[in-house]
Design a protein around this motif. Structure first.
Motif, PDB file in Angstrom:
ATOM      1  N   LYS A  16       0.840  -1.217   0.000  1.00  0.00           N
ATOM      2  CA  LYS A  16       0.000   0.000   0.000  1.00  0.00           C
ATOM      3  C   LYS A  16       0.868   1.257   0.000  1.00  0.00           C
ATOM      4  O   LYS A  16       0.674   2.158  -0.800  1.00  0.00           O
ATOM      5  CB  LYS A  16      -0.936   0.024   1.230  1.00  0.00           C
ATOM      6  CG  LYS A  16      -1.844  -1.182   1.325  1.00  0.00           C
ATOM      7  CD  LYS A  16      -2.748  -1.109   2.538  1.00  0.00           C
ATOM      8  CE  LYS A  16      -2.045  -1.160   3.893  1.00  0.00           C
ATOM      9  NZ  LYS A  16      -1.357  -2.425   4.188  1.00  0.00           N
ATOM     10  N   LEU A  61      -4.710  -2.845  17.086  1.00  0.00           N
ATOM     11  CA  LEU A  61      -5.200  -1.577  16.541  1.00  0.00           C
ATOM     12  C   LEU A  61      -5.343  -0.516  17.624  1.00  0.00           C
ATOM     13  O   LEU A  61      -5.767  -0.812  18.747  1.00  0.00           O
ATOM     14  CB  LEU A  61      -6.560  -1.769  15.870  1.00  0.00           C
ATOM     15  CG  LEU A  61      -6.606  -2.645  14.618  1.00  0.00           C
ATOM     16  CD1 LEU A  61      -8.007  -2.631  14.013  1.00  0.00           C
ATOM     17  CD2 LEU A  61      -5.585  -2.209  13.581  1.00  0.00           C
ATOM     18  N   VAL A  62      -5.030   0.709  17.261  1.00  0.00           N
ATOM     19  CA  VAL A  62      -5.273   1.863  18.127  1.00  0.00           C
ATOM     20  C   VAL A  62      -6.806   2.070  18.157  1.00  0.00           C
ATOM     21  O   VAL A  62      -7.497   1.723  17.188  1.00  0.00           O
ATOM     22  CB  VAL A  62      -4.534   3.092  17.539  1.00  0.00           C
ATOM     23  CG1 VAL A  62      -4.880   4.364  18.286  1.00  0.00           C
ATOM     24  CG2 VAL A  62      -3.019   2.839  17.538  1.00  0.00           C
ATOM     25  N   TYR A 140      12.301   0.370   1.335  1.00  0.00           N
ATOM     26  CA  TYR A 140      13.181  -0.544   0.596  1.00  0.00           C
ATOM     27  C   TYR A 140      12.840  -1.972   0.973  1.00  0.00           C
ATOM     28  O   TYR A 140      12.083  -2.238   1.909  1.00  0.00           O
ATOM     29  CB  TYR A 140      14.646  -0.278   0.958  1.00  0.00           C
ATOM     30  CG  TYR A 140      15.141   1.077   0.543  1.00  0.00           C
ATOM     31  CD1 TYR A 140      15.743   1.270  -0.689  1.00  0.00           C
ATOM     32  CD2 TYR A 140      15.010   2.176   1.398  1.00  0.00           C
ATOM     33  CE1 TYR A 140      16.203   2.527  -1.074  1.00  0.00           C
ATOM     34  CE2 TYR A 140      15.459   3.428   1.028  1.00  0.00           C
ATOM     35  CZ  TYR A 140      16.062   3.599  -0.216  1.00  0.00           C
ATOM     36  OH  TYR A 140      16.507   4.830  -0.594  1.00  0.00           O
ATOM     37  N   ASN A 141      13.480  -2.903   0.253  1.00  0.00           N
ATOM     38  CA  ASN A 141      13.358  -4.310   0.602  1.00  0.00           C
ATOM     39  C   ASN A 141      14.691  -4.970   0.283  1.00  0.00           C
ATOM     40  O   ASN A 141      15.190  -4.800  -0.838  1.00  0.00           O
ATOM     41  CB  ASN A 141      12.204  -4.949  -0.197  1.00  0.00           C
ATOM     42  CG  ASN A 141      11.894  -6.316   0.320  1.00  0.00           C
ATOM     43  OD1 ASN A 141      12.655  -7.255   0.096  1.00  0.00           O
ATOM     44  ND2 ASN A 141      10.797  -6.441   1.030  1.00  0.00           N
ATOM     45  N   THR A 144      13.802  -7.472  -2.723  1.00  0.00           N
ATOM     46  CA  THR A 144      13.198  -7.037  -3.993  1.00  0.00           C
ATOM     47  C   THR A 144      13.465  -5.577  -4.386  1.00  0.00           C
ATOM     48  O   THR A 144      13.369  -5.239  -5.555  1.00  0.00           O
ATOM     49  CB  THR A 144      11.666  -7.244  -3.958  1.00  0.00           C
ATOM     50  OG1 THR A 144      11.135  -6.510  -2.840  1.00  0.00           O
ATOM     51  CG2 THR A 144      11.299  -8.705  -3.818  1.00  0.00           C
ATOM     52  N   GLY A 200      -1.725  -8.006  -6.006  1.00  0.00           N
ATOM     53  CA  GLY A 200      -0.553  -7.286  -5.487  1.00  0.00           C
ATOM     54  C   GLY A 200       0.699  -8.142  -5.449  1.00  0.00           C
ATOM     55  O   GLY A 200       1.727  -7.701  -4.924  1.00  0.00           O
ATOM     56  N   THR A 203       5.477  -7.734  -9.518  1.00  0.00           N
ATOM     57  CA  THR A 203       6.551  -6.801  -9.153  1.00  0.00           C
ATOM     58  C   THR A 203       5.941  -5.411  -8.914  1.00  0.00           C
ATOM     59  O   THR A 203       4.812  -5.132  -9.341  1.00  0.00           O
ATOM     60  CB  THR A 203       7.583  -6.662 -10.288  1.00  0.00           C
ATOM     61  OG1 THR A 203       6.896  -6.124 -11.425  1.00  0.00           O
ATOM     62  CG2 THR A 203       8.215  -8.002 -10.650  1.00  0.00           C
TER      63      THR A 203
HETATM   64  P1  AP5 Z   1       0.450   0.622   8.944  1.00  0.00           P
HETATM   65  O1  AP5 Z   1       1.691   1.392   8.886  1.00  0.00           O
HETATM   66  O2  AP5 Z   1      -0.743   1.082   8.186  1.00  0.00           O
HETATM   67  O3  AP5 Z   1       0.828  -0.886   8.600  1.00  0.00           O
HETATM   68  P2  AP5 Z   1       0.157  -2.013   7.707  1.00  0.00           P
HETATM   69  O4  AP5 Z   1      -1.245  -1.795   7.216  1.00  0.00           O
HETATM   70  O5  AP5 Z   1       0.365  -3.219   8.522  1.00  0.00           O
HETATM   71  O6  AP5 Z   1       0.885  -1.930   6.384  1.00  0.00           O
HETATM   72  P3  AP5 Z   1       2.418  -1.859   6.139  1.00  0.00           P
HETATM   73  O7  AP5 Z   1       2.880  -0.449   6.231  1.00  0.00           O
HETATM   74  O8  AP5 Z   1       3.133  -2.870   6.963  1.00  0.00           O
HETATM   75  O9  AP5 Z   1       2.491  -2.424   4.651  1.00  0.00           O
HETATM   76  P4  AP5 Z   1       2.238  -1.793   3.222  1.00  0.00           P
HETATM   77  O10 AP5 Z   1       1.053  -2.470   2.615  1.00  0.00           O
HETATM   78  O11 AP5 Z   1       2.251  -0.294   3.231  1.00  0.00           O
HETATM   79  O12 AP5 Z   1       3.525  -2.362   2.485  1.00  0.00           O
HETATM   80  P5  AP5 Z   1       4.848  -1.622   1.938  1.00  0.00           P
HETATM   81  O13 AP5 Z   1       4.520  -0.785   0.741  1.00  0.00           O
HETATM   82  O14 AP5 Z   1       5.619  -0.992   3.037  1.00  0.00           O
HETATM   83  O15 AP5 Z   1      -0.046   0.474  10.472  1.00  0.00           O
HETATM   84  C1  AP5 Z   1       0.845   0.162  11.509  1.00  0.00           C
HETATM   85  C2  AP5 Z   1       0.104   0.123  12.845  1.00  0.00           C
HETATM   86  O16 AP5 Z   1      -0.491   1.406  13.126  1.00  0.00           O
HETATM   87  C3  AP5 Z   1      -1.071  -0.854  12.922  1.00  0.00           C
HETATM   88  O17 AP5 Z   1      -0.649  -2.162  13.230  1.00  0.00           O
HETATM   89  C4  AP5 Z   1      -1.921  -0.218  14.033  1.00  0.00           C
HETATM   90  O18 AP5 Z   1      -1.386  -0.496  15.304  1.00  0.00           O
HETATM   91  C5  AP5 Z   1      -1.748   1.283  13.775  1.00  0.00           C
HETATM   92  N1  AP5 Z   1      -2.795   1.852  12.922  1.00  0.00           N
HETATM   93  C6  AP5 Z   1      -2.604   2.485  11.719  1.00  0.00           C
HETATM   94  N2  AP5 Z   1      -3.771   2.888  11.210  1.00  0.00           N
HETATM   95  C7  AP5 Z   1      -4.731   2.513  12.093  1.00  0.00           C
HETATM   96  C8  AP5 Z   1      -6.149   2.641  12.115  1.00  0.00           C
HETATM   97  N3  AP5 Z   1      -6.815   3.223  11.112  1.00  0.00           N
HETATM   98  N4  AP5 Z   1      -6.808   2.138  13.191  1.00  0.00           N
HETATM   99  C9  AP5 Z   1      -6.165   1.550  14.212  1.00  0.00           C
HETATM  100  N5  AP5 Z   1      -4.829   1.401  14.265  1.00  0.00           N
HETATM  101  C10 AP5 Z   1      -4.114   1.873  13.198  1.00  0.00           C
HETATM  102  O19 AP5 Z   1       5.634  -2.916   1.394  1.00  0.00           O
HETATM  103  C11 AP5 Z   1       6.130  -3.906   2.276  1.00  0.00           C
HETATM  104  C12 AP5 Z   1       7.481  -4.429   1.778  1.00  0.00           C
HETATM  105  O20 AP5 Z   1       7.290  -5.133   0.548  1.00  0.00           O
HETATM  106  C13 AP5 Z   1       8.511  -3.332   1.472  1.00  0.00           C
HETATM  107  O21 AP5 Z   1       9.794  -3.793   1.802  1.00  0.00           O
HETATM  108  C14 AP5 Z   1       8.391  -3.121  -0.057  1.00  0.00           C
HETATM  109  O22 AP5 Z   1       9.614  -2.692  -0.607  1.00  0.00           O
HETATM  110  C15 AP5 Z   1       8.022  -4.520  -0.515  1.00  0.00           C
HETATM  111  N6  AP5 Z   1       7.116  -4.518  -1.655  1.00  0.00           N
HETATM  112  C16 AP5 Z   1       6.000  -3.733  -1.823  1.00  0.00           C
HETATM  113  N7  AP5 Z   1       5.379  -4.050  -2.975  1.00  0.00           N
HETATM  114  C17 AP5 Z   1       6.087  -5.057  -3.529  1.00  0.00           C
HETATM  115  C18 AP5 Z   1       5.930  -5.838  -4.740  1.00  0.00           C
HETATM  116  N8  AP5 Z   1       4.900  -5.617  -5.560  1.00  0.00           N
HETATM  117  N9  AP5 Z   1       6.847  -6.802  -4.994  1.00  0.00           N
HETATM  118  C19 AP5 Z   1       7.874  -7.040  -4.138  1.00  0.00           C
HETATM  119  N10 AP5 Z   1       8.097  -6.343  -3.000  1.00  0.00           N
HETATM  120  C20 AP5 Z   1       7.192  -5.368  -2.695  1.00  0.00           C
END
Ligand code: AP5
Length: 219
Positions: A16, A61-62, A140-141, A144, A200, A203
């Motif tokens: 996301k 979750l908050v 970053y990753n 990947t 999703g 790549t």
């Molecule tokens: P939040 O930061 O929103 O975390 P999340 O939803 O768990 O999502 P992530 O940020 O972990 O993942 P993403 O989908 O953005 O993936 P990314 O692009 O980084 O929330 C964190 C915490 O905050 C929650 O647990 C909760 O406590 C609290 N919170 C937030 N909002 C809340 C709400 N509304 N209510 C209550 N609590 C809340 O990608 C991940 C990795 O994969 C990266 O290394 C990236 O480089 C790699 N990658 C991405 N896409 C690809 C691809 N297509 N191929 C290969 N690698 C890829």
């Protein structure tokens, strides 16, 4: 011209943040990540940060009450008039219902919902190898999407960090919370004409291209 008022959904690690940053750059609309906002509050040791730190670390979750305050003040800023991407909000049914009212009040309805579908094992692999720049937030990753120099941000030159909630056991808990609390929200939004499911697991280039195509269709 129609605006891009977007919601991004998908499990933790679906991409996301990565894809939302590309969309934000291309269409010049703010990327509003509630996760980033909460992590900034923790880093600055604000009152909000102190309240939410242990919740974030545990992957739970908050409360809806706190999150509604956070999102309300953000959506009251003028930059959302040109469009916006909400990433990480809403995450519960009460948040989704409150958002409907909030957007109606500011006359800025949702025009597109993007759901990035990725399975649990891919999520665990991606998140445990994620690294982030603590200064500019670039994602970053180490498998990947490697930086040019090991463990160093290409833009800022500072050392990359791992999020405190990116340990495997916490990631699995976050996935569980997502299935219990957030998946029903996705079901709630499926009734919208502007709901799009994107595979999703491709790549970053493939997923970004597909999302751009959808957004061009909306515009
Ligand atoms: P939040 O930061 O929103 O975390 P999340 O939803 O768990 O999502 P992530 O940020 O972990 O993942 P993403 O989908 O953005 O993936 P990314 O692009 O980084 O929330 C964190 C915490 O905050 C929650 O647990 C909760 O406590 C609290 N919170 C937030 N909002 C809340 C709400 N509304 N209510 C209550 N609590 C809340 O990608 C991940 C990795 O994969 C990266 O290394 C990236 O480089 C790699 N990658 C991405 N896409 C690809 C691809 N297509 N191929 C290969 N690698 C890829």
């Amino acid at each position: 011209m129609k605006k891009l008022n977007l919601l991004f959904f998908g499990p933790p690690g679906a991409g996301k943040g990565t894809i939302a940053k590309e969309v934000s750059k291309k269409y010049n609309i703010p990327h509003i990540s509630t996760g980033d906002m909460l992590r900034e509050a923790v880093a600055s040791e604000s009152e909000l940060g102190k309240q939410v730190k242990s919740i974030l670390d545990s992957g739970q979750l908050v409360s809806d009450e706190i999150m509604l305050e956070v999102i309300k003040s953000r959506l009251n800023k003028n930059d959302v008039d040109k469009g916006f991407i909400l990433d990480g909000f809403p995450r519960t049914l009460p948040q989704a219902e409150a958002l409907e009212t909030l957007l109606k009040d500011i006359k800025n309805p949702i025009t597109g919902i993007i759901y990035l579908e990725v399975d649990e094992e891919t999520v665990v692999k991606r998140i445990t190898s994620r690294r982030i720049c603590p200064k500019c937030g670039k994602i970053y990753n180490i498998i990947t999407l490697k930086p040019k120099i090991d463990n160093t941000c290409d833009i800022c030159g500072v050392e990359l960090i791992q999020r405190d909630d990116d340990k495997e056991e916490v990631v699995r808990d976050r996935y569980k919370v997502y299935m219990e609390k957030t998946y029903p929200v996705i079901e709630f939004y499926k009734k919208y004409n502007q709901f799009f499911t994107v595979d999703g697991s491709g790549t970053v280039e493939i997923v970004t291209k597909e999302v751009f195509n959808i957004l061009e269709g909306i515009l």
